[in-house]
Motif scaffolding. Structure first.
Motif, PDB file in Angstrom:
ATOM      1  N   SER A   1      -5.866   8.618 -26.288  1.00 25.67           N
ATOM      2  CA  SER A   1      -6.421   6.989 -26.384  1.00 25.67           C
ATOM      3  C   SER A   1      -6.639   7.009 -27.934  1.00 25.67           C
ATOM      4  N   MET A   2      -6.762   7.988 -28.927  1.00 22.22           N
ATOM      5  CA  MET A   2      -6.980   7.700 -29.952  1.00 22.22           C
ATOM      6  C   MET A   2      -5.885   7.372 -30.700  1.00 22.22           C
ATOM      7  N   LEU A   3      -4.782   7.675 -30.551  1.00 18.80           N
ATOM      8  CA  LEU A   3      -3.225   7.474 -30.809  1.00 18.80           C
ATOM      9  C   LEU A   3      -2.126   6.645 -30.371  1.00 18.80           C
ATOM     10  N   HIS A   4      -2.064   6.535 -29.143  1.00 10.41           N
ATOM     11  CA  HIS A   4      -1.360   5.745 -28.487  1.00 10.41           C
ATOM     12  C   HIS A   4      -1.385   3.894 -28.505  1.00 10.41           C
ATOM     13  N   ARG A   5      -0.726   3.392 -28.756  1.00  6.83           N
ATOM     14  CA  ARG A   5      -0.395   1.708 -28.163  1.00  6.83           C
ATOM     15  C   ARG A   5      -0.969   1.820 -26.617  1.00  6.83           C
ATOM     16  N   PHE A   6      -1.960   0.333 -26.471  1.00 10.51           N
ATOM     17  CA  PHE A   6      -1.652   0.379 -25.225  1.00 10.51           C
ATOM     18  C   PHE A   6      -1.048  -1.035 -24.898  1.00 10.51           C
ATOM     19  N   PRO A   7      -0.582  -0.839 -23.357  1.00  5.41           N
ATOM     20  CA  PRO A   7       0.211  -2.142 -23.162  1.00  5.41           C
ATOM     21  C   PRO A   7      -0.134  -3.717 -23.052  1.00  5.41           C
ATOM     22  N   ASP A   8      -1.645  -3.515 -22.871  1.00  4.67           N
ATOM     23  CA  ASP A   8      -1.905  -4.191 -22.638  1.00  4.67           C
ATOM     24  C   ASP A   8      -1.839  -4.817 -23.978  1.00  4.67           C
ATOM     25  N   GLY A   9      -1.622  -4.487 -25.220  1.00  5.13           N
ATOM     26  CA  GLY A   9      -2.033  -4.997 -26.761  1.00  5.13           C
ATOM     27  C   GLY A   9      -3.892  -6.139 -27.010  1.00  5.13           C
ATOM     28  N   ASP A  10      -4.488  -5.175 -26.555  1.00  3.20           N
ATOM     29  CA  ASP A  10      -5.960  -6.531 -27.191  1.00  3.20           C
ATOM     30  C   ASP A  10      -6.052  -5.338 -28.506  1.00  3.20           C
ATOM     31  N   PRO A  11      -6.222  -6.303 -28.804  1.00  2.00           N
ATOM     32  CA  PRO A  11      -6.526  -6.368 -30.846  1.00  2.00           C
ATOM     33  C   PRO A  11      -7.939  -5.092 -30.901  1.00  2.00           C
ATOM     34  N   ILE A  12      -8.853  -5.484 -30.258  1.00  2.00           N
ATOM     35  CA  ILE A  12     -10.111  -4.413 -30.440  1.00  2.00           C
ATOM     36  C   ILE A  12      -9.821  -3.244 -29.725  1.00  2.00           C
ATOM     37  N   GLN A  13      -9.001  -2.687 -29.336  1.00  2.00           N
ATOM     38  CA  GLN A  13      -8.453  -1.399 -28.478  1.00  2.00           C
ATOM     39  C   GLN A  13      -7.629  -0.976 -29.856  1.00  2.00           C
ATOM     40  N   ARG A  14      -7.544  -1.549 -30.774  1.00  2.00           N
ATOM     41  CA  ARG A  14      -6.565  -0.611 -32.104  1.00  2.00           C
ATOM     42  C   ARG A  14      -7.436  -0.399 -33.203  1.00  2.00           C
ATOM     43  N   ARG A  15      -8.502  -1.509 -33.276  1.00  2.00           N
ATOM     44  CA  ARG A  15      -9.428  -1.054 -33.666  1.00  2.00           C
ATOM     45  C   ARG A  15     -10.544  -0.171 -33.403  1.00  2.00           C
ATOM     46  N   PHE A  16     -10.732   0.230 -32.504  1.00  2.00           N
ATOM     47  CA  PHE A  16     -11.481   1.125 -31.797  1.00  2.00           C
ATOM     48  C   PHE A  16     -10.732   2.675 -32.542  1.00  2.00           C
ATOM     49  N   GLN A  17      -9.035   2.099 -32.479  1.00  2.00           N
ATOM     50  CA  GLN A  17      -8.625   3.437 -32.579  1.00  2.00           C
ATOM     51  C   GLN A  17      -8.506   3.743 -34.071  1.00  2.00           C
ATOM     52  N   LEU A  18      -8.626   2.791 -34.611  1.00  2.00           N
ATOM     53  CA  LEU A  18      -8.305   2.818 -36.595  1.00  2.00           C
ATOM     54  C   LEU A  18      -9.331   3.597 -37.322  1.00  2.00           C
ATOM     55  N   ALA A  19     -11.090   2.859 -36.568  1.00  2.00           N
ATOM     56  CA  ALA A  19     -12.399   3.609 -36.312  1.00  2.00           C
ATOM     57  C   ALA A  19     -12.164   4.776 -35.951  1.00  2.00           C
ATOM     58  N   GLU A  20     -12.149   5.087 -35.167  1.00  2.00           N
ATOM     59  CA  GLU A  20     -12.049   6.912 -34.609  1.00  2.00           C
ATOM     60  C   GLU A  20     -11.424   7.897 -35.601  1.00  2.00           C
ATOM     61  N   LEU A  21     -10.564   7.339 -36.019  1.00  2.00           N
ATOM     62  CA  LEU A  21      -8.867   8.054 -36.866  1.00  2.00           C
ATOM     63  C   LEU A  21      -9.484   8.240 -37.791  1.00  2.00           C
ATOM     64  N   ARG A  22     -10.256   7.063 -38.466  1.00  2.00           N
ATOM     65  CA  ARG A  22     -11.287   7.158 -40.098  1.00  2.00           C
ATOM     66  C   ARG A  22     -12.578   7.948 -39.915  1.00  2.00           C
ATOM     67  N   ASN A  23     -13.109   8.272 -38.815  1.00  2.00           N
ATOM     68  CA  ASN A  23     -13.914   8.671 -39.099  1.00  2.00           C
ATOM     69  C   ASN A  23     -13.853  10.427 -39.026  1.00  2.00           C
ATOM     70  N   VAL A  24     -12.872  10.705 -37.740  1.00  2.00           N
ATOM     71  CA  VAL A  24     -11.941  11.882 -38.114  1.00  2.00           C
ATOM     72  C   VAL A  24     -11.355  12.426 -39.293  1.00  2.00           C
ATOM     73  N   ALA A  25     -11.088  11.591 -40.603  1.00  2.00           N
ATOM     74  CA  ALA A  25     -10.044  12.634 -41.686  1.00  2.00           C
ATOM     75  C   ALA A  25     -11.516  12.084 -42.336  1.00  2.00           C
ATOM     76  N   ALA A  26     -12.669  11.616 -42.801  1.00  2.00           N
ATOM     77  CA  ALA A  26     -14.017  11.010 -42.900  1.00  2.00           C
ATOM     78  C   ALA A  26     -15.339  12.486 -43.033  1.00  2.00           C
ATOM     79  N   SER A  27     -15.197  12.754 -41.716  1.00  2.00           N
ATOM     80  CA  SER A  27     -15.908  13.674 -41.094  1.00  2.00           C
ATOM     81  C   SER A  27     -15.722  15.009 -41.143  1.00  2.00           C
ATOM     82  N   GLU A  28     -16.751  15.988 -41.575  1.00  2.00           N
ATOM     83  CA  GLU A  28     -16.630  16.734 -41.460  1.00  2.00           C
ATOM     84  C   GLU A  28     -17.062  17.502 -39.686  1.00  2.00           C
ATOM     85  N   ALA A  29     -17.917  16.871 -39.330  1.00  2.00           N
ATOM     86  CA  ALA A  29     -17.712  17.184 -38.656  1.00  2.00           C
ATOM     87  C   ALA A  29     -17.462  16.733 -36.878  1.00  2.00           C
ATOM     88  N   ALA A  30     -16.672  15.797 -37.019  1.00  2.00           N
ATOM     89  CA  ALA A  30     -15.380  15.365 -36.561  1.00  2.00           C
ATOM     90  C   ALA A  30     -14.012  15.695 -36.631  1.00  2.00           C
TER      91      ALA A  30
END
Length: 391
Positions: A348-377
């Motif tokens: 769910s973090m890495l794939h583009r979902f077919p419905d094209g919901d723009p908020i889904q993409r924003r959620f994904q990027l927020a999660e990816l940035r968190n993993v990249a920046a947070s040692e705990a994540a």
């Protein structure tokens, strides 16, 4: 025929279980509907957790894997034109993964069983299970033109998602949990040098892509696609253009090209059946659960299942204990659901979902940035990726 444990299916679960049982003095016979050539030539990727590598090593099955496998101490998450390395070993006390294809594991397991005099009956047809709730269950089948049976104490159903084992459990006595995804993976094998020293998981507005390693001369690449698409719609140049787009970085990185000699589309689902036992039938591997490949858990869950099951059979035959067999399902389901969730999370973090919901993409990027920046994540991802302890 008569044996202690009848094993249906010569995939990783069935072959490894038979090998572990033999080391404990427990007899088994394996039935497989396909030929030896078919099971050894079906090309599937393989990322082995640290625990799986340790289990194969302890069982004396790791010589070729040690020579030909690729040990990776990290992975790269790539998004917004930049790569972010997750230090798997540094975050998990030195644990790592080994990239070694599943069909190579199967080759090693088949050879080990046959060299030890184990019985594998290939091309068995019309396999049926009976007497599962009786003291001596039976496997009936056709082999080499004759009707045959195996009487056994227990049956291990290791015959995959479409096999007969799970279907033999009455519908009223099982619950099947399933999620099908509206996307799949387009996979290629290519003659080329490695594009990266470690796996690259890329999330792009056009969809997911993965760079994996097979050897110094053969590479495995994937990108997200419509599971109903046709391979014929993807000539080589279109494939390379799509991979270049999804894997592009601000510094101009490009995947190394070569001759593409295999193409295929993989559908994706999450699936678990509960419980994993009925009478004297025990399910393991893909007969019990399916994970999307993003989390690299399929073969590893099979290994974890049969490690627990082999121990339970050993205790039954050497000490007369039944409690480990009775608790098998509850024991392995804890790890299964943790791995299912991790695979869903990565997907769910890495794939583009077919419905094209723009908020889904924003959620994904927020999660990816968190993993990249947070040692705990990042540690949470690393601990799950290299593999949680086997029960």
């Amino acid at each position: 025929m008569r044996t202690q444990v009848g094993i249906v299916g010569a995939g990783p679960a069935g072959l490894l279980l038979s090998h572990l049982l033999a080391r404990q003095g427990v007899s088994s016979v394996i039935l497989e509907t396909r030929s030896r050539d078919e099971i050894e030539s079906t090309i599937r990727a393989g990322v082995l957790e640290q625990g799986t590598v340790d289990l194969l090593t302890e069982a004396g099955l790791a010589d070729r894997m040690r020579r030909e496998g690729h040990v990776h101490h990290g992975i790269e998450l790539r998004f917004e034109g930049q790569g972010h390395r997750v230090d798997l070993s540094g975050l998990t006390g030195g644990r790592a993964i080994t990239v070694y294809a599943q069909h190579e594991v199967i080759k090693d397991l088949v050879k080990a069983r046959l060299d030890a005099g184990g019985r594998i009956l290939f091309e068995a047809k019309d396999v049926r299970l009976s007497g599962l709730d009786e003291r001596t269950p039976r496997i009936s089948f056709l082999h080499e033109g004759r009707a045959q049976t195996i009487d056994c104490d227990f049956i291990a159903g290791c015959d995959g998602f479409h096999g007969v084992s799970r279907a033999s459990i009455p519908a009223a006595l099982k619950v099947e949990y399933e999620r099908k995804y509206d996307f799949g993976w387009f996979g290629i094998l290519v003659e080329a040098p490695p594009s990266s020293k470690e796996l690259i998981y890329a999330s792009h507005d056009r969809g997911f892509a993965l760079v994996s390693t097979r050897s110094e001369t053969i590479q495995r690449l994937y990108f997200q696609c419509d599971p109903k698409d046709d391979v014929a719609n993807w000539p080589d140049e279109r494939i390379w253009e799509e991979l270049d787009l999804r894997l592009s970085t601000e510094d101009g990185w490009r995947v190394k090209r070569g001759r593409i000699f295999q193409k295929g589309i993989i559908a994706m689902r999450s699936f678990v059946v509960e419980p994993l036992q009925y009478g004297r039938l025990f399910l393991a591997g893909d007969a019990a659960h399916i994970v999307p490949p993003t989390g690299a858990k399929g073969l590893n869950l099979a290994a974890a299942d049969v490690k627990v099951l082999a121990r339970a059979f050993e205790e039954h035959y050497t000490r007369g204990r039944s409690d480990l067999l009775e608790s098998y399902s509850a024991t392995v389901l804890k790890r299964i659901w943790r791995s299912e969730h991790f695979s869903w999370w990565m997907t769910s973090m890495l794939h583009r979902f077919p419905d094209g919901d723009p908020i889904q993409r924003r959620f994904q990027l927020a999660e990816l940035r968190n993993v990249a920046a947070s040692e705990a994540a990042a540690r949470l991802l690393a601990e799950n990726y290299v593999g949680l302890p086997m029960a």
